[in-house]
Design a protein around this motif. Sequence first.
Motif, mmCIF file in Angstrom:
data_model
loop_
_atom_site.group_PDB
_atom_site.id
_atom_site.type_symbol
_atom_site.label_atom_id
_atom_site.label_comp_id
_atom_site.label_asym_id
_atom_site.label_seq_id
_atom_site.Cartn_x
_atom_site.Cartn_y
_atom_site.Cartn_z
ATOM 1 N N VAL A 236 51.829 39.623 -72.813
ATOM 2 C CA VAL A 236 50.770 40.046 -71.887
ATOM 3 C C VAL A 236 50.872 39.195 -70.614
ATOM 4 N N PRO A 237 51.321 39.766 -69.492
ATOM 5 C CA PRO A 237 51.311 39.016 -68.229
ATOM 6 C C PRO A 237 49.873 38.772 -67.766
ATOM 7 N N SER A 291 47.053 41.854 -67.871
ATOM 8 C CA SER A 291 47.714 43.153 -67.917
ATOM 9 C C SER A 291 47.658 43.690 -69.348
ATOM 10 N N ALA A 292 47.989 44.956 -69.507
ATOM 11 C CA ALA A 292 48.182 45.494 -70.857
ATOM 12 C C ALA A 292 49.471 44.886 -71.422
ATOM 13 N N HIS A 313 52.192 40.241 -59.815
ATOM 14 C CA HIS A 313 51.998 40.475 -58.382
ATOM 15 C C HIS A 313 50.985 41.598 -58.133
ATOM 16 N N THR A 314 51.010 42.608 -58.977
ATOM 17 C CA THR A 314 50.087 43.736 -58.828
ATOM 18 C C THR A 314 48.652 43.336 -59.159
ATOM 19 N N HIS A 315 48.497 42.450 -60.143
ATOM 20 C CA HIS A 315 47.164 42.082 -60.622
ATOM 21 C C HIS A 315 46.618 40.815 -59.978
ATOM 22 N N TYR A 316 47.386 40.214 -59.094
ATOM 23 C CA TYR A 316 46.922 38.997 -58.416
ATOM 24 C C TYR A 316 45.788 39.360 -57.453
ATOM 25 N N ASN A 362 52.330 34.169 -49.375
ATOM 26 C CA ASN A 362 53.317 34.832 -50.230
ATOM 27 C C ASN A 362 52.747 35.783 -51.268
ATOM 28 N N PRO A 363 51.564 35.521 -51.849
ATOM 29 C CA PRO A 363 51.013 36.526 -52.777
ATOM 30 C C PRO A 363 50.763 37.891 -52.130
#
Length: 370
Positions: A236-237, A291-292, A313-316, A362-363
């Motif tokens: 799980v990220p 994440s899932a 990166h998507t969930h940050y 950078n994020p």
Amino acid sequence: MTNPNDPFQAIRAYHDDEIPAAIQRLVNDPEFISAIVNHRFRQSSRWVKALLSPVVKLLLKRKWGRLNTVEQVQQEVEVYLSRVLHETTDGVTIKGVEQLSKDTPYLFVSNHRDIAMDPALVNYALHQSGFPTARIAFGDNLLKKPSVTELMKLNKGFIVNRSAKAPRQLLKALTTLSGYIKHSLDDGHSIWIAQREGRAKDGLDKTDPAILKMFYMHGKSQQQSFSDYMQSLRIVPVAISYENDPCDIAKATELYHREHLGGYEKAEMEDIASIIQGITGYKGRVTVNFSAPISDVPDTPAGLAECIDQHIHTHYQLYPINYLAAERSDKKIPEQCKQTLKQKLAELPEEARDYLIANYANPVKNAMQQ
């Protein structure tokens, strides 16, 4: 004494029956008591601190002497952590836990911004959401003092041997670590580990494929394919986002020294100082976004690293300071945010300022590439 029936004894977290003795060792460590007194009563004179030391020791013996299980230690830590987060943040937002099952152990792989707070926040988020907390990986480079080892292992910490250099020694250390992670998951315990060794001081959250190769070592010994074995770990990220990084100036200074002044020599207790600064420093808003579990695992470490990065990166959670540093003129930036960044930059020599800006910018760049 090494137990031949316990192959993970040297690295594993403490079990319930080991808690009382570990607490006794901790409260009887003069250096540990001294560190607490110096932190809590830093304004007091030396003779006052000397008088306070036996009192603090007695109070800790009374308070911690009743702790007999890992769960009881976790509850004590949660009380302290809740107070710290109340004092040093503007709130912690927890996202994504609805995609997880409370009866399933997971391998949580998060970005790495703060030595102590990253795993603490993941466990805080799990506890607040009614999930069991995870066992947490920490490098033996932090074990400068026996009391630090005791604290970590009391609090579900297990050791990642980073000091092993000889090939045979390193192979043995990595094999044991890989086996312990799988053993923990099979035994119903979730694991937290950072996506890379060392904090991302430049805001570039990148998973090191070497970490994933280590996970696979146990599976490889069982002749399982990479994707099948990694699928069984239920990875799980987790994206951890701090609006304000309490260690940002120190990180920028270190990067500047490394890249322009021929290297950076850490002071003897610098890691411990970073831990304290990360815990006690102001963090602004904080988000922990799960994440899932990764369901379609790529068949190479590099492919899986890229997949984990994509999730992180998507969930940050991006904050105004991130957009300001990235020069996103399409975003409305509060004046207070502009002043905050200006004050941070003023504390650095001009040559080092770009490193601090990159840490926040950078994020945004990572998110835009997804």
